[in-house]
Design an enzyme around this catalytic site. Structure first.
Site, short mmCIF file in Angstrom:
data_model
loop_
_atom_site.label_atom_id
_atom_site.label_comp_id
_atom_site.label_asym_id
_atom_site.label_seq_id
_atom_site.Cartn_x
_atom_site.Cartn_y
_atom_site.Cartn_z
N HIS A 59 44.79 -12.65 132.67
CA HIS A 59 44.73 -13.90 133.43
C HIS A 59 44.71 -13.56 134.91
O HIS A 59 45.38 -12.63 135.34
CB HIS A 59 45.95 -14.78 133.12
CG HIS A 59 45.76 -16.19 133.57
ND1 HIS A 59 46.03 -16.60 134.86
CD2 HIS A 59 45.29 -17.28 132.91
CE1 HIS A 59 45.74 -17.88 134.96
NE2 HIS A 59 45.29 -18.32 133.81
N ASP A 62 45.23 -19.16 125.43
CA ASP A 62 44.25 -19.36 124.38
C ASP A 62 44.28 -18.33 123.27
O ASP A 62 43.50 -18.41 122.34
CB ASP A 62 42.85 -19.44 125.01
CG ASP A 62 42.66 -20.80 125.63
OD1 ASP A 62 43.21 -21.77 125.08
OD2 ASP A 62 42.01 -20.91 126.68
#
Ligand code: ACO
Length: 431
Positions: A307, A365
């Site tokens: 991320h 996710d």
């Protein structure tokens, strides 16, 4: 006097004092808006790694500490105690609603869930195997052709009703995308159902058989929608803001956000994770795929890992992982091989030097698709689910931006590296 930050040109010794802005929490920002005018210099920051593109009071993230807060409330508390529409009210209006405010908000949203009857015909124009995200981009953009009565972005009431319409109609449009792909009649919303229950009804009921959503499914969906509702200036939200900065209408802006979300480096990752797990197939293949992810000559990446902002852990992933156990056991699916594979892959990656060094952790996710799969949501609908939830964040940011009296059109500059001036050569003389 405000704090300043001094930049020095090492060649000429010339200096420039730049103003420092303090937020309420988090890093300060150096104001460079006058840099070009005063010194003829541009700031260069590909990917906007160190750029604060705006001021915002909606969401706060501390990537090192794994902190995410909506309007000051920790995501863990909202996930444990709230529901999606309450969080939507919080993000859009700035405060958690009182009981009467929540009842009113729920009533407004449920009374805007229908789409115009003629819009239902649009779906039949798409090819039977069109990706639901492609349908959604088109259909959401087309909402602007139905609501000429509320497109004045400078009128707060117009902005409010557009926000309500978008939040209310997204599940209806999303379910219609699915129904088209399975050649089933598009279902009308039912106002007696809550937001998530209504979506599940529109997905899985048919005119001959009602679908009664169960509590586990509704709770799981509420949780996933809360976790996906906002994430400050991510790619799709920045896209919505940039599109909106020109004065474009909110439906067009949200359609541009959906387009940005679709990419596999962003919201498309939840679909890509499931595709990846299916490709890996079995725990015996994990080492092979970890090696591929580490190989710079191989485009394969571990989807759902890494991320831009979180460099420690993604707090949303921690919550979802726990929910995964709960959903799978409540849906009598606790022997889910996909979940077993995902947990093993996570364990191997988290103990691998490559991932440790680069601070790559599972993101929101990594596990969300497994929950959606357990709820019988087809894989190509995963990013659409994300879009339903993120519409709240997009709308909150768009409204915040338009209401800001300092708002200007977003217009980044560039570091030009192309050809310098040269003369036109006629075609017969070109080599
Ligand atoms: N698998 C393998 N290596 C990775 C991964 C991954 N998933 N993610 C990052 N890396 C490596 C990069 O190759 C790079 O290595 P290097 O320093 O040796 O060149 C290093 O880690 C840094 O990666 P960047 O791509 O520079 O990081 P950036 O912040 O630009 O990208 C992103 C973040 C896009 C999320 C990236 O980690 C990625 O592609 N992850 C997979 C897709 C994904 O899950 N996206 C969802 C994000 S969450 C969301 O949008 C809801």
């Amino acid at each position: 006097m405000a704090d300043t930050f001094t930049l020095t040109n090492n060649n000429t010794g010339e200096t420039v004092d730049l103003q420092l802005h303090e937020g309420t929490t988090g890093p300060s920002a150096i104001e460079i808006s006058t840099l070009y005018k005063e010194k003829g210099l541009l700031a260069y920051d590909p990917g906007f790694v160190s750029t604060a593109s705006c001021q915002s009071a909606i969401t706060y993230i501390d990537g090192e500490a794994g902190i995410l807060r909506y309007r000051g409330y920790p995501i863990e508390q909202l996930a444990a105690n709230s529901n999606f529409l309450e969080v939507a009210h919080l993000l859009i209006n700035g405060e958690l609603p009182t009981t009467s405010e929540l009842i009113k908000f729920e009533e407004i949203i449920s009374h805007h869930t229908m789409i115009k009857e003629s819009m239902r015909n649009f779906f039949h124009g798409f090819h039977y195997n069109a990706h639901p995200m492609s349908i959604m981009i088109g259909v959401v953009g087309s909402l602007s052709s139905f609501y000429h009565d509320s497109l004045d972005i400078h009128d707060p009431r117009h902005r409010e009703i557009s926000a309500h319409r978008l939040i209310a109609k997204m599940p209806t449009i999303a379910a219609a995308c699915y129904k088209h792909s399975v050649s089933e009649p598009i279902m009308y919303p039912q106002n007696n159902l809550d937001y998530c229950g209504n979506f599940l009804h529109m997905m899985f009921s048919t005119p001959c058989e009602p679908y009664i959503p169960n509590k586990t499914a509704i709770d799981a969906m509420n949780l996933l929608f809360i976790l996906h509702a906002d994430h400050e200036q991510n790619a799709s939200t920045s896209t919505v803001r940039l599109a909106g900065s020109s004065g474009a209408n909110p439906f067009a802006c949200i359609a541009s956000g959906i387009a940005s979300l679709w990419g596999p480096a962003h919201g498309g990752a939840n679909e890509a994770v499931l595709t990846m797990l299916e490709e890996i197939g079995d725990v015996s293949n994990i080492d092979k795929y970890i090696a591929k992810a580490k190989d710079k000559n191989d485009p394969f990446r571990l989807m759902g890992f890494g991320h831009r902002v979180y460099r420690n852990f993604d707090p949303r992933a921690t919550i979802i992982r726990k929910m995964c156990h709960q959903v799978l056991s409540n849906l009598a699916d606790n022997n889910n091989p996909m979940f077993e594979l995902a947990m093993k892959l996570e364990e191997v990656a988290l103990n691998d030097e490559y991932f440790i060094e680069r601070k790559l952790y599972p993101n929101v996710d990594y596990y969300s698709g497994i929950i959606y799969r357990a709820l019988n949501i087809p894989t190509n609908m995963f990013t659409v689910m994300f879009a339903i939830a993120r519409t709240v964040g997009w709308v909150a940011h768009w409204s915040e931006m338009i209401a800001d009296p300092m708002q200007r059109i977003g217009r980044p500059r560039q570091l030009y590296v192309g050809a310098t001036e040269r003369d036109y050569v006629s075609i017969d003389k070109r080599k």
